[in-house]
Write a protein that holds these residues in place. Structure first.
Motif, PDB file in Angstrom:
ATOM      1  N   VAL A   6       2.761   9.528 -17.136  1.00  0.00           N
ATOM      2  CA  VAL A   6       2.431  10.687 -16.302  1.00  0.00           C
ATOM      3  C   VAL A   6       3.635  11.617 -16.247  1.00  0.00           C
ATOM      4  CG1 VAL A   6       0.733   9.468 -14.888  1.00  0.00           C
ATOM      5  CG2 VAL A   6       3.111   9.518 -14.160  1.00  0.00           C
ATOM      6  N   PRO A  21      -2.121   1.923 -14.206  1.00  0.00           N
ATOM      7  CA  PRO A  21      -3.188   2.865 -13.834  1.00  0.00           C
ATOM      8  C   PRO A  21      -3.607   2.789 -12.366  1.00  0.00           C
ATOM      9  CG  PRO A  21      -3.896   1.415 -15.633  1.00  0.00           C
ATOM     10  CD  PRO A  21      -2.501   1.033 -15.274  1.00  0.00           C
ATOM     11  N   ARG A  22      -3.362   1.667 -11.702  1.00  0.00           N
ATOM     12  CA  ARG A  22      -3.793   1.512 -10.306  1.00  0.00           C
ATOM     13  C   ARG A  22      -2.667   1.750  -9.304  1.00  0.00           C
ATOM     14  NH1 ARG A  22      -8.631   1.706  -9.007  1.00  0.00           N
ATOM     15  NH2 ARG A  22      -8.404   0.196  -7.370  1.00  0.00           N
ATOM     16  N   THR A  24      -0.591   3.640  -6.704  1.00  0.00           N
ATOM     17  CA  THR A  24      -0.862   4.805  -5.861  1.00  0.00           C
ATOM     18  C   THR A  24       0.279   5.809  -5.995  1.00  0.00           C
ATOM     19  OG1 THR A  24       0.225   3.987  -3.853  1.00  0.00           O
ATOM     20  CG2 THR A  24      -2.135   3.418  -4.164  1.00  0.00           C
ATOM     21  N   VAL A  64      -4.466   8.507  -3.515  1.00  0.00           N
ATOM     22  CA  VAL A  64      -4.414   9.143  -4.826  1.00  0.00           C
ATOM     23  C   VAL A  64      -3.642   8.223  -5.763  1.00  0.00           C
ATOM     24  CG1 VAL A  64      -3.577  11.162  -6.107  1.00  0.00           C
ATOM     25  CG2 VAL A  64      -4.436  11.436  -3.777  1.00  0.00           C
ATOM     26  N   LEU A  65      -4.166   8.038  -6.938  1.00  0.00           N
ATOM     27  CA  LEU A  65      -3.436   7.266  -7.939  1.00  0.00           C
ATOM     28  C   LEU A  65      -2.424   8.177  -8.622  1.00  0.00           C
ATOM     29  CD1 LEU A  65      -6.426   5.313  -9.514  1.00  0.00           C
ATOM     30  CD2 LEU A  65      -4.772   4.490  -7.811  1.00  0.00           C
ATOM     31  N   VAL A  67      -1.748   8.391 -11.661  1.00  0.00           N
ATOM     32  CA  VAL A  67      -2.334   8.986 -12.867  1.00  0.00           C
ATOM     33  C   VAL A  67      -3.193  10.208 -12.532  1.00  0.00           C
ATOM     34  CG1 VAL A  67      -2.238   6.843 -14.206  1.00  0.00           C
ATOM     35  CG2 VAL A  67      -4.313   7.398 -12.910  1.00  0.00           C
ATOM     36  N   GLN A  68      -3.735  10.264 -11.332  1.00  0.00           N
ATOM     37  CA  GLN A  68      -4.521  11.428 -10.925  1.00  0.00           C
ATOM     38  C   GLN A  68      -3.642  12.646 -10.673  1.00  0.00           C
ATOM     39  OE1 GLN A  68      -6.507   9.122  -7.706  1.00  0.00           O
ATOM     40  NE2 GLN A  68      -8.370  10.133  -8.457  1.00  0.00           N
ATOM     41  N   ALA A  69      -2.358  12.415 -10.447  1.00  0.00           N
ATOM     42  CA  ALA A  69      -1.432  13.511 -10.170  1.00  0.00           C
ATOM     43  C   ALA A  69      -0.734  14.004 -11.432  1.00  0.00           C
ATOM     44  CB  ALA A  69      -0.407  13.067  -9.133  1.00  0.00           C
ATOM     45  N   ASP A  70      -1.130  13.478 -12.574  1.00  0.00           N
ATOM     46  CA  ASP A  70      -0.529  13.913 -13.842  1.00  0.00           C
ATOM     47  C   ASP A  70      -0.672  15.424 -13.966  1.00  0.00           C
ATOM     48  OD1 ASP A  70       0.696  13.606 -16.356  1.00  0.00           O
ATOM     49  OD2 ASP A  70      -1.256  13.499 -17.358  1.00  0.00           O
TER      50      ASP A  70
END
Length: 167
Positions: A6, A21-22, A24, A64-65, A67-70
């Motif tokens: 990320v 991936p998990r 937070t 939020v993970l 990876v979602q903030a990439d």
């Protein structure tokens, strides 16, 4: 599942990391970035202690993970003060108006209030109470927090009243 790389900007600095991936976003910020101002309370998104800004929006970092903030721009409580360490109007108001006690919930309140006042520079007390209702405090009784947010609104740039009456 394999780890994921990320990239994001955290408090103005580019960050690149390989994460599970998990993981937070809260754990990423605390463990890999060393930004421990993002506190973990309930880890269910209820208490607000982990509130940060993601692309300018207040979000619960425990929900939020990473990876979602990439690709996102992240601001934590450590990024609210100016680079020279001068407190923001919200931080100074919390200090000056006894908006904190033990301090655990304070980073989440500061970030939430910063985002709220950016979008609502002249709020009523009812609007402040509503905006801060997503953050829980077990120590202050909330009056100091209300006073602090009210005072920060009065000292923010563009305040139409310019007043500093006490509340």
């Amino acid at each position: 599942m394999p780890d994921v790389t990320v990239q994001m900007v955290v408090n103005g600095a580019p960050r690149r990391a390989t994460v599970p991936p998990r993981l937070t976003l809260a754990d990423f910020l605390r463990e890999q970035c060393g930004l421990t101002g993002t506190h973990l309370g309930c880890e269910h998104g209820v208490c607000g202690a982990c509130t940060i800004l993601v692309d300018g929006e207040a979000v619960r970092a425990c929900l939020v993970l990473a990876v979602q903030a990439d690709g996102a721009e992240i601001t934590t409580v450590e990024g609210i003060a100016s680079p020279d360490g001068e407190l923001s109007p919200v931080q100074a108001a919390f200090r000056d108006h006894h908006g904190l006690q033990c301090g655990f919930c304070t980073p989440g309140f500061i970030v939430s209030a910063t985002a709220f006042l950016r979008d609502n520079p002249g709020p009523t007390d009812e609007q402040i109470r509503d905006a801060m209702s997503g953050n829980l405090c077990r120590c202050t009784g909330y009056q100091g927090i209300l006073n602090a947010v009210r005072a920060a609104a009065r000292t923010a740039p563009g305040d139409p009243s310019g007043s500093e009456e006490s509340g």
